[in-house]
Design an enzyme around this catalytic site. Sequence first.
Site, PDB file in Angstrom:
ATOM      1  CB  THR A   1       0.117   6.600  -1.063  1.00 48.71           C
ATOM      2  OG1 THR A   1       1.391   6.989  -0.278  1.00 48.71           O
ATOM      3  CG2 THR A   1      -0.262   5.329  -0.809  1.00 48.71           C
TER       4      THR A   1
ATOM      5  N   GLY B   1       7.043   3.922   6.033  1.00 46.09           N
ATOM      6  CA  GLY B   1       5.926   4.910   5.996  1.00 46.09           C
ATOM      7  C   GLY B   1       4.742   4.134   6.806  1.00 46.09           C
TER       8      GLY B   1
ATOM      9  CB  THR C   1      -3.053   9.020   0.886  1.00 43.73           C
ATOM     10  OG1 THR C   1      -2.000   9.543   0.222  1.00 43.73           O
ATOM     11  CG2 THR C   1      -4.352   9.554   0.698  1.00 43.73           C
TER      12      THR C   1
HETATM   13  N1  ASP Z   1       1.575   7.607   3.523  1.00 45.76           N
HETATM   14  C1  ASP Z   1       2.712   7.500   2.308  1.00 45.76           C
HETATM   15  C2  ASP Z   1       3.885   7.539   3.104  1.00 45.76           C
HETATM   16  O1  ASP Z   1       4.256   8.152   4.136  1.00 45.76           O
HETATM   17  C3  ASP Z   1       2.735   8.871   1.571  1.00 45.76           C
HETATM   18  C4  ASP Z   1       1.456   9.012   0.798  1.00 45.76           C
HETATM   19  O2  ASP Z   1       0.282   8.760   1.328  1.00 45.76           O
HETATM   20  O3  ASP Z   1       1.735   9.554   0.044  1.00 45.76           O
HETATM   21  O4  ASP Z   1       4.831   6.628   2.812  1.00 45.76           O
END
Ligand code: ASP
Length: 290
Positions: free
Chosen positions: A158, A188, A208
């Site tokens: 993210t 998410g 993230t």
């Molecule tokens: N938090 C994000 C999700 O679960 C993924 C990420 O942080 O890369 O959609």
Amino acid sequence: MTQSKTALVLHGGAGVLAKRSYDREVEHMRGLAERGRTLLKDGMSAMDVVTDIIKALEASGLYVAGKGSSPSSDGRYELDAAIMDGPTRMAGAVASIEGFIHPIEAARTVMENTPHVLVAGDGAARLARKHGMKEVSDPVNYYKPAAVPDGRAIATGTVGCVALDTQGRLAAGTSTGGTLNKTPGRVGDCPLIGSGTWADSYVAVSCTGQGEYFIRALAAGTVASRIRYLHESPEEAAIYALKDVKRLGGDGGIIAVGADGRIAFPYNSQGMKFAAVFTDGHIEAGVRAA
Ligand code: ASP
């Protein structure tokens, strides 16, 4: 009130592979931090700077957001994004939106042009279209999943940005393609205000990591509450929230900037791609690999 202190942190996700080089990403993020520093010094609002930086991260194809997003298990690209304005606590988010270059702009449109906070799926796409947002005409050729560098998959990546402007205003934004091979329709933490994204007059936060854990830890909201009620620093509060994520079985990273310009970018995953502008103007950028 006009104050001169400005600060900014951006991240390119907590998913990193130990032996892969992230020089390109770090160079890109350093350039964006320099750009953010200039824009803030020129008096641009934290909200506009966060939008600008996230658009650049989305368009780059270097992270699991926008162009670099990873597909759901059925091969479709369903993206999540959120943005929040500290002083007004206005917020906008889109979930599972398909077909747009800049999900963060769609999130901002929800905030600015509707009475809602979160709009999902086809409704989000129709809203973005109505407001003339740039569309992806050929998804198969547009998306270049950054989650599968050299054929080696990472689950997450993210992007996010938090900023403090010359007027003392805080803003936060997060944008993601979600997790690799997610179930179609999965949403998410990023677009859930208080989970992956938050801004108020005390702090701006972007998270993230595997979103499910951040939702269950109410991670971004926890950071904000600990600062507001316990008077912790952004660093202490973010570390606490990450410990809670860990307790539940997850890991990841958090970026935060407080109203006094103190910044934090801790992580407890294998690493986190980040760039930070401190109040004295110096910049740090790197991949914090454990
Ligand atoms: N938090 C994000 C999700 O679960 C993924 C990420 O942080 O890369 O959609």
